[in-house]
Scaffold this motif. Sequence first.
Motif: not given
Length: 116
Positions: A27-39
């Motif tokens: 999948s293309l990162v430019s087509d979708h919402m991308m995020g960083w999460y942490r735990q």
Amino acid sequence: QEQLVESGGGLVQIGGSLTLACVASGSLVSDHMMGWYRQAPGKEREGVATMTHNGFTAYADSVQGRFTISRDNAKNTVYLRMSSLKPEDTAIYYCNMKRAGLQELWGQGIQVTVSS
């Protein structure tokens, strides 16, 4: 195969910097919402930074001004530049892709440890 693979984690001193990378395949990162999460240990997973398909970014209050999310469409990669790191930034960091109408993707997670 659709997947996200994180890299760049490790041990860093207080006040130091680190850049995480998330390479997407399928999948293309430019087509979708991308995020960083942490735990962090004993805590729930929390959102750190997001970027919409058209480039709008948002950050958690705790990292505003210290972390920067960016992407390289040619490499199909999303980055998280972290600076002025604090012990409370210690966590497993996860890359996420939200796709409308499809299952969201998560990376395997990568450890970031901030220590003196």
